[in-house]
Design an enzyme around this catalytic site. Structure first.
Site, mmCIF file in Angstrom:
data_model
loop_
_atom_site.group_PDB
_atom_site.id
_atom_site.type_symbol
_atom_site.label_atom_id
_atom_site.label_comp_id
_atom_site.label_asym_id
_atom_site.label_seq_id
_atom_site.Cartn_x
_atom_site.Cartn_y
_atom_site.Cartn_z
ATOM 1 N N LYS A 73 0.812 -1.222 0.000
ATOM 2 C CA LYS A 73 0.000 0.000 0.000
ATOM 3 C C LYS A 73 0.851 1.280 0.000
ATOM 4 O O LYS A 73 0.428 2.291 -0.522
ATOM 5 C CB LYS A 73 -0.939 0.015 1.217
ATOM 6 C CG LYS A 73 -2.116 -0.950 1.069
ATOM 7 C CD LYS A 73 -2.953 -0.972 2.330
ATOM 8 C CE LYS A 73 -4.403 -0.798 1.995
ATOM 9 N NZ LYS A 73 -5.279 -0.817 3.163
ATOM 10 N N GLY A 133 -6.787 4.264 18.485
ATOM 11 C CA GLY A 133 -5.680 3.773 17.674
ATOM 12 C C GLY A 133 -5.024 4.925 16.922
ATOM 13 O O GLY A 133 -5.606 6.026 16.814
ATOM 14 N N ARG A 157 -2.534 4.156 22.731
ATOM 15 C CA ARG A 157 -1.687 3.766 23.871
ATOM 16 C C ARG A 157 -0.301 4.388 23.734
ATOM 17 O O ARG A 157 0.404 4.554 24.702
ATOM 18 C CB ARG A 157 -1.614 2.244 23.994
ATOM 19 C CG ARG A 157 -0.964 1.543 22.828
ATOM 20 C CD ARG A 157 -0.918 0.041 23.037
ATOM 21 N NE ARG A 157 -0.352 -0.639 21.895
ATOM 22 C CZ ARG A 157 -0.239 -1.946 21.784
ATOM 23 N NH1 ARG A 157 -0.681 -2.723 22.757
ATOM 24 N NH2 ARG A 157 0.287 -2.493 20.720
ATOM 25 N N GLY A 250 -17.806 -3.752 11.329
ATOM 26 C CA GLY A 250 -16.677 -3.470 10.446
ATOM 27 C C GLY A 250 -16.769 -4.111 9.071
ATOM 28 O O GLY A 250 -16.120 -3.655 8.129
HETATM 29 P P1 NAP Z 1 -2.196 -0.761 12.491
HETATM 30 O O1 NAP Z 1 -1.734 0.211 11.478
HETATM 31 O O2 NAP Z 1 -1.294 -1.845 12.941
HETATM 32 O O3 NAP Z 1 -2.663 0.081 13.785
HETATM 33 C C1 NAP Z 1 -3.185 -0.551 14.924
HETATM 34 C C2 NAP Z 1 -3.364 0.457 16.040
HETATM 35 O O4 NAP Z 1 -3.938 -0.242 17.144
HETATM 36 C C3 NAP Z 1 -2.054 1.064 16.527
HETATM 37 O O5 NAP Z 1 -2.287 2.369 16.975
HETATM 38 C C4 NAP Z 1 -1.696 0.135 17.693
HETATM 39 O O6 NAP Z 1 -0.915 0.759 18.691
HETATM 40 C C5 NAP Z 1 -3.070 -0.121 18.279
HETATM 41 N N1 NAP Z 1 -3.093 -1.341 19.063
HETATM 42 C C6 NAP Z 1 -2.682 -2.575 18.696
HETATM 43 N N2 NAP Z 1 -2.887 -3.474 19.695
HETATM 44 C C7 NAP Z 1 -3.414 -2.760 20.713
HETATM 45 C C8 NAP Z 1 -3.826 -3.102 22.032
HETATM 46 N N3 NAP Z 1 -3.748 -4.358 22.477
HETATM 47 N N4 NAP Z 1 -4.325 -2.119 22.819
HETATM 48 C C9 NAP Z 1 -4.416 -0.852 22.372
HETATM 49 N N5 NAP Z 1 -4.028 -0.452 21.143
HETATM 50 C C10 NAP Z 1 -3.543 -1.404 20.322
HETATM 51 O O7 NAP Z 1 -3.521 -1.498 12.008
HETATM 52 P P2 NAP Z 1 -4.689 -0.893 11.090
HETATM 53 O O8 NAP Z 1 -4.417 -1.223 9.690
HETATM 54 O O9 NAP Z 1 -4.898 0.510 11.483
HETATM 55 O O10 NAP Z 1 -5.923 -1.807 11.533
HETATM 56 C C11 NAP Z 1 -6.529 -1.647 12.804
HETATM 57 C C12 NAP Z 1 -7.715 -2.609 12.913
HETATM 58 O O11 NAP Z 1 -8.684 -2.289 11.903
HETATM 59 C C13 NAP Z 1 -7.343 -4.080 12.682
HETATM 60 O O12 NAP Z 1 -8.090 -4.860 13.538
HETATM 61 C C14 NAP Z 1 -7.765 -4.339 11.249
HETATM 62 O O13 NAP Z 1 -8.103 -5.682 11.028
HETATM 63 C C15 NAP Z 1 -8.996 -3.453 11.153
HETATM 64 N N6 NAP Z 1 -9.273 -3.053 9.769
HETATM 65 C C16 NAP Z 1 -10.493 -3.359 9.281
HETATM 66 C C17 NAP Z 1 -10.820 -2.990 7.997
HETATM 67 C C18 NAP Z 1 -12.196 -3.332 7.471
HETATM 68 O O14 NAP Z 1 -12.382 -3.346 6.260
HETATM 69 N N7 NAP Z 1 -13.166 -3.540 8.344
HETATM 70 C C19 NAP Z 1 -9.893 -2.313 7.187
HETATM 71 C C20 NAP Z 1 -8.642 -1.992 7.745
HETATM 72 C C21 NAP Z 1 -8.331 -2.383 9.041
HETATM 73 P P3 NAP Z 1 0.701 0.642 18.686
HETATM 74 O O15 NAP Z 1 1.163 1.527 17.586
HETATM 75 O O16 NAP Z 1 1.062 1.113 20.043
HETATM 76 O O17 NAP Z 1 1.017 -0.817 18.442
#
Ligand code: NAP
Length: 288
Positions: A73, A133, A157, A250
């Site tokens: 991406k 997040g 966090r 979601g």
């Molecule tokens: P990402 O870039 O890895 O970001 C994840 C965020 O969540 C970061 O800020 C991370 O904090 C935080 N985090 C992770 N584990 C945590 C915990 N145990 N407690 C508190 N904060 C936590 O991931 P992303 O791409 O943004 O995706 C986030 C979520 O959205 C995922 O579950 C993904 O599957 C979902 N998603 C869904 C769709 C959909 O189509 N529905 C599309 C995209 C993403 P740190 O930086 O401190 O690790």
């Protein structure tokens, strides 16, 4: 029986990724093509990191458009000819339009999220959003709420990461700095929010009993959206429903980011009536 659906005039689309065994994109896009009686086909294209550039050359010469997923991406950016404002703000692309050999990058994740929320009957224009997040999903969500005149609070966090996100997004919006706040995930100010958006993986299978925030925080919000879609009803959404608060799944984001991608490929009318879209969504939800 002869299958004449795919021929020389068939438009080709693809999703480009490194590991696509779990992708639902071919299912969603091919279902939309079928519903629109469109002469088009959508394929998963798995490539290694050292082949990205040559794969993009092939797609440029014989595909009408494509999606991009992890880990490409961001890596695809230098291979494109143009990108839109959302990509400039978010630094990532998930949809590429091939305009006569010119590759134009877009990001439809945020559009898909807000479309899912709109379709859930919850307002997205000029709202106060609390976003949990500070990763990729939080960034696209923040960008879209700000673009619709809203105010955004990022609760993360990692305060440093949230601060960085705030600084970068502020520059992309008029009055950006005044409309973005940050706080720690475990000390969210006791203010009313129009919508709570979970963009952390907390609550995802197998840790389905976890919620990223307490019931008290949920009760401060008028609606809840959870980007996590496995399970479909997360603990967070279950709490919201118990509190009588609209709770949006979601899975709608996953579906609508595909619909929004097709709008870049075919124009605002993708040829699939709302009722047919709903029926594809229901099939997807049953298949998960
Ligand atoms: P990402 O870039 O890895 O970001 C994840 C965020 O969540 C970061 O800020 C991370 O904090 C935080 N985090 C992770 N584990 C945590 C915990 N145990 N407690 C508190 N904060 C936590 O991931 P992303 O791409 O943004 O995706 C986030 C979520 O959205 C995922 O579950 C993904 O599957 C979902 N998603 C869904 C769709 C959909 O189509 N529905 C599309 C995209 C993403 P740190 O930086 O401190 O690790």
């Amino acid at each position: 029986m002869l299958d004449r659906r795919i021929g020389a005039s068939t438009l080709r689309f693809a999703v480009l990724g490194e590991s696509l065994s779990h992708t639902w994109s071919p299912y969603i896009h091919n279902s939309l093509f079928l519903a629109a009686s469109r002469d088009a086909v959508y394929l998963p294209v798995t490539i290694g990191r050292d082949r990205l550039s040559s794969a993009v050359d092939v797609l440029r010469s014989c595909f009408a458009g494509f999606n991009v997923t992890i880990p490409y991406k961001e890596r695809i950016l230098p291979l494109l000819d143009e990108v839109d404002d959302a990509v400039r703000a978010c630094g990532a692309v998930n949809t590429v339009e091939n305009r006569e050999g010119k590759l134009i990058g877009h990001i439809t994740d945020g559009l898909g999220m807000l479309s899912a929320i709109d379709k859930g009957g919850v307002r997205t224009q000029s709202v106060r959003a609390l976003i949990l997040g500070a990763g990729g999903a939080a960034r696209v969500a923040g960008y879209e709420f700000l673009a619709r005149g809203g105010e955004v609070t990022f609760a993360a966090r990692d305060a440093q990461k949230a601060g960085q996100l705030c600084a970068e997004l502020s520059e992309t919006q008029q009055d950006g700095q005044a409309r973005i706040r940050i706080c720690k995930l475990d000390s969210i100010p006791q203010t009313a929010y129009d919508i709570l958006i979970n963009c952390t993986p907390v609550g995802m299978y197998p840790k389905t009993e976890e919620s990223p925030v307490t019931r008290d925080v949920v009760a401060q919000c008028r609606a809840v959206f959870d980007a996590v879609y496995n399970p479909r009803t997360t603990k967070l959404l279950a709490i919201a429903r118990e509190e009588g608060i609209p709770a949006i799944e979601g899975l709608g984001m996953l579906f609508h980011q595909a619909v929004e991608a097709q709008k870049f490929w075919f124009g605002p009318e993708i040829g699939v009536p709302e009722e047919a879209q709903l029926s594809i969504y229901r099939e997807l939800s049953a298949a998960l």
